[in-house]
Enzyme design. Structure first.
Site, PDB file in Angstrom:
ATOM      1  N   ASP A 158      -4.385  -6.572  -7.488  1.00 41.65           N
ATOM      2  CA  ASP A 158      -4.602  -5.863  -6.242  1.00 41.65           C
ATOM      3  C   ASP A 158      -4.884  -4.407  -6.623  1.00 41.65           C
ATOM      4  O   ASP A 158      -4.677  -3.996  -7.768  1.00 41.65           O
ATOM      5  CB  ASP A 158      -3.350  -5.977  -5.360  1.00 41.65           C
ATOM      6  CG  ASP A 158      -3.679  -5.911  -3.870  1.00 41.65           C
ATOM      7  OD1 ASP A 158      -4.775  -5.444  -3.529  1.00 41.65           O
ATOM      8  OD2 ASP A 158      -2.822  -6.307  -3.059  1.00 41.65           O
ATOM      9  N   HIS A 218       0.830  -1.205   0.000  1.00 42.15           N
ATOM     10  CA  HIS A 218       0.000   0.000   0.000  1.00 42.15           C
ATOM     11  C   HIS A 218       0.867   1.258   0.000  1.00 42.15           C
ATOM     12  O   HIS A 218       0.459   2.308  -0.487  1.00 42.15           O
ATOM     13  CB  HIS A 218      -0.913   0.042   1.232  1.00 42.15           C
ATOM     14  CG  HIS A 218      -2.005  -0.984   1.214  1.00 42.15           C
ATOM     15  ND1 HIS A 218      -1.818  -2.275   1.645  1.00 42.15           N
ATOM     16  CD2 HIS A 218      -3.301  -0.899   0.810  1.00 42.15           C
ATOM     17  CE1 HIS A 218      -2.956  -2.952   1.523  1.00 42.15           C
ATOM     18  NE2 HIS A 218      -3.868  -2.139   1.019  1.00 42.15           N
TER      19      HIS A 218
END
Length: 478
Positions: free
Chosen positions: A253, A181
């Site tokens: 993702d 992230h």
């Protein structure tokens, strides 16, 4: 809309902000948007959520809806209260595949009742790095064979509930110390090491019939020294399609994550993912109409200039369409009246109790003889009730603000951490507390890897509501 626009709309999966369906999503659904992902910010109640998914399908009957409902530490459907189920690490600690299958089926029943088709679960990562900042208790454990059998069980359980499973994060996010992230993790593994350590759970998921696999943003120099896995033809083509023989839906993702967005931009990452062989581009949890317009324009431009072969886009769109058609048939099929009843969420607490355990204790350290002072690391309120709230009469403080001389001397001291090895600062604080108070009882609600000392060491294996309750019961002797 042009035929090209329709193809592009089919391979994008945006999220959006808030519990109400935005007009821009409504418009794009009418134009063929293939899927939508929901997050906790989209959910207020079961009734509201079902109304939202029904509204999505009113705009496009062929749309399918996805969610990250791992249960345990990562929950969307029970974000406000904490999950009613233990997470994967707790289930791995029990190591009863039938229990894992039953838990997944029960979770799946909630997902299906919400009108959701695809669950981005189970996590198939083997957590071989105890300091891992992003996987941790989301994994079934550090042993590839154990993880593989529980991943297969979870896939079977979700499918039995009528929900499609998606194994993630291929080819394995377990041996990293960087959260994708926020940065780009690098996995220095050879093919032989991958076959031994990280691929078995994904192979087990494929063998159990998983319809989707999510590919992570990981740099794997053995295959591609330049491009993260999610945008690497070598990783997608050679490993996922070739090595595993997977012919289902390959999902990225979130491409809004820093690991790829900082390198290529949102639109650039989407184009590269499709070129690499991905079928569905998961955009972001807070996508905007402008984001999707920019991504659409970039993909269309890539087709026109030959960067992205039209045949590759058609292949991706056809896989998404086939998945959507299968899900629509599954939703419309009558329920099997002869099927066994799905377990109650109350069964999740029983499972968490089976997992919680005392790893080490001095004589008479447990159970607590009186109300303790509880020192806790900062845990997201949405994931767990603080353990202090479950022990009547306690006083409590935060680890970062606590010194030994501030703890009441007449109370037992309980320190609650979450994979203490992940934070050198927290490890140092706990070490100093234990040195001053050797009677300290340490409860680890994450990967219990470092024995911090003290009078007892208790493992809860997760911060879901039921894992915290089970740990409190161990302390109280119930």
């Amino acid at each position: 809309m042009s035929e090209l626009d329709v193809l592009i709309a089919r391979v994008l999966q945006p999220g959006f902000v808030g519990p109400a369906l935005p007009d821009w999503v409504r418009r794009r659904l009418a134009g063929g948007l293939g899927s939508v992902i929901l997050f906790a910010a989209n959910i207020e109640s079961p009734a509201q959520l079902r109304g939202l998914t029904d509204e999505l399908r009113a705009e496009n009957p062929d749309v399918f809806v996805a969610v990250d409902e791992e249960a345990g530490d990562i929950t969307r459907l029970e974000f406000a209260t904490g999950s009613s189920y233990p997470g994967n690490l707790a289930l791995g600690a029990v190591d009863d595949a039938a229990l894992t299958e039953a838990m997944a089926r029960s979770v799946g029943s909630l997902v299906r009742a919400a009108g959701i088709d695809l669950d981005y679960a189970p996590v198939a990562d083997v957590n071989t790095e105890p300091r891992n900042p992003v996987i941790g208790a989301r994994s079934f454990g550090s042993d590839p064979a154990l993880v593989a059998r529980h991943v297969a069980a979870a896939v079977r359980g979700l499918h039995a509930a009528g929900v499609a499973a998606c194994a993630k994060h291929f080819p394995g996010h377990g041996d990293t110390v960087v959260d994708s992230h926020f940065g780009l993790p690098t996995v220095h593994a050879t093919l032989a090491e991958l076959r031994r350590d990280t691929l078995p759970p994904f192979a087990a998921a494929v063998g159990a019939g998983a319809r989707a696999v999510m590919v992570a943003h990981l740099l794997m120099p053995e295959f591609d020294a330049e491009h993260p896995a999610s945008v690497s033809p070598a990783v997608v083509g050679e490993l996922l399609r070739g090595e595993l023989g997977f012919d289902g839906l390959a999902v990225t993702d979130g491409i809004g994550m820093a690991a790829v967005r900082e390198r290529y931009g949102l639109a650039g990452a989407a184009v590269r993912a499709l070129v690499a062989g991905m079928d569905l581009v998961c955009v972001d949890n807070n996508s905007t109409d402008a984001d999707i317009a920019a991504v659409t324009e970039a993909i269309a431009g890539a087709v026109r200039d030959g960067t992205l072969a039209e045949a590759r886009l058609v292949e991706a769109a056809e896989r998404v369409a086939a998945f959507a058609a299968w899900r629509r048939e599954a939703r419309e099929a009558p329920e099997d009246s002869t099927a066994e009843a799905v377990g109650s969420p109350d069964d999740g607490l029983a499972a968490a109790r089976r997992a919680a355990r005392v790893l080490r204790a001095e004589p008479d350290a447990l159970p607590l003889k009186s109300a303790p002072h509880v020192v806790e690391v900062e845990l997201p309120r949405s994931l767990a009730t603080p353990l202090a709230d479950l022990l009547p009469g306690t006083t409590h403080s935060k680890l970062a603000d606590t010194a030994a001389d501030t703890v009441p001397a007449d109370r037992p001291l309980v320190v609650v951490v979450r994979g203490i090895q992940r934070s050198p600062e927290d490890l140092d604080r706990v070490t100093r507390l234990v040195k001053e108070r050797p009677d300290t009882i340490v409860v680890d609600l994450g990967v219990a890897h470092v024995d911090p000392g003290g009078a007892a060491w208790v493992a809860g294996y997760g911060v879901s509501r039921v894992c915290v309750q089970a740990a409190a019961e161990v302390l109280a002797g119930r």
